[in-house]
Design a protein around this motif. Sequence first.
Motif, PDB file in Angstrom:
ATOM      1  N   SER A  18      14.657  -2.735   9.446  1.00 10.66           N
ATOM      2  CA  SER A  18      14.257  -1.845  10.541  1.00 10.66           C
ATOM      3  C   SER A  18      14.032  -2.624  11.832  1.00 10.66           C
ATOM      4  N   ARG A  22      16.574  -2.617  16.512  1.00  7.42           N
ATOM      5  CA  ARG A  22      15.582  -2.111  17.468  1.00  7.42           C
ATOM      6  C   ARG A  22      16.212  -1.168  18.489  1.00  7.42           C
ATOM      7  N   PHE A  25      16.544   2.109  16.982  1.00  7.31           N
ATOM      8  CA  PHE A  25      15.217   2.728  16.950  1.00  7.31           C
ATOM      9  C   PHE A  25      14.876   3.338  18.307  1.00  7.31           C
ATOM     10  N   SER A  28      16.712   6.508  18.727  1.00 11.97           N
ATOM     11  CA  SER A  28      16.105   7.525  17.874  1.00 11.97           C
ATOM     12  C   SER A  28      14.845   8.091  18.514  1.00 11.97           C
ATOM     13  N   PHE A 119       8.675   2.078  12.249  1.00 11.09           N
ATOM     14  CA  PHE A 119       8.895   3.354  12.926  1.00 11.09           C
ATOM     15  C   PHE A 119       7.617   4.198  12.901  1.00 11.09           C
TER      16      PHE A 119
END
Length: 269
Positions: A18, A22, A25, A28, A119
């Motif tokens: 994860s 980045r 992310f 997202s 997250f």
Amino acid sequence: MSIYPKYIRVFKLGVQASMEYRLDFAFSLISAFFPIMIQYYIWTAVYGRSGSGQFFGYTYGEMILYTIVAAIVTKIVTTNMDHVIASDIKDGALNKYLVQPASYFGLKLFTLLGQKLFFFTVMLAVLFLVIYYFGGRYTIRIPHVNLVCFVAAMALSLILNFLISYTIAAIAFWLSEISYFFEMTGLLVIILSGGVFPIEVFGRTVSSLLNYLPFKYTIYFPSNVINGKLMMNEITEGLLMQIFWIGVMFLVSKLVWRLGFKKYLGLGG
């Protein structure tokens, strides 16, 4: 050698994975605000053109807060595991997991938990800032104990949503091409979970029926814990229902997968 260190290692690998993506992310995180903006303007128009101060038991401020919180909660609990698991079944990649001294279920669960840790932490910080801002703007008082209960509810929601996805993914044992099926069920589950709007919008009959299904305990329940709509006895009851549905869905997933394995050919891999 105990198998548990292997799950911990899988969890750590999930955390590392994860952190490597980045930029993905960040995208997202940004994508979560588009549906929020759409709903913000819709609800602003609905409340603005009506003389009523409440719709479905929500004031304007509570509805906006619910919309924002539900969108963030949806982002946190969404697993996308059904596509990954279905691909393993279809391509025969499941074979390599069957010979390992660890369960496929455990490996997928701990991978997800590891991937969600970063997250979850960031989105939780964003959520608390949103709560602080809108709570003051619309004079919505949220007890501190609700914040603690919300974290617990979110952890249980993530596990419950994983079990729902894990169970639905088993359909891949019977159907080879089901990507659109997952798109359909994924959207339906989010709507029934209260991820688009509160389930009171469906009317009393449908809302009552949803009380007998696990979906409302993945998004609707934690969202109402944090926005102060629920009393402490209702929060306690909701947390117990989450644990109950986790137990039920665990047994259902085991049963469905046991039946599905009878159809598994293990081609490819």
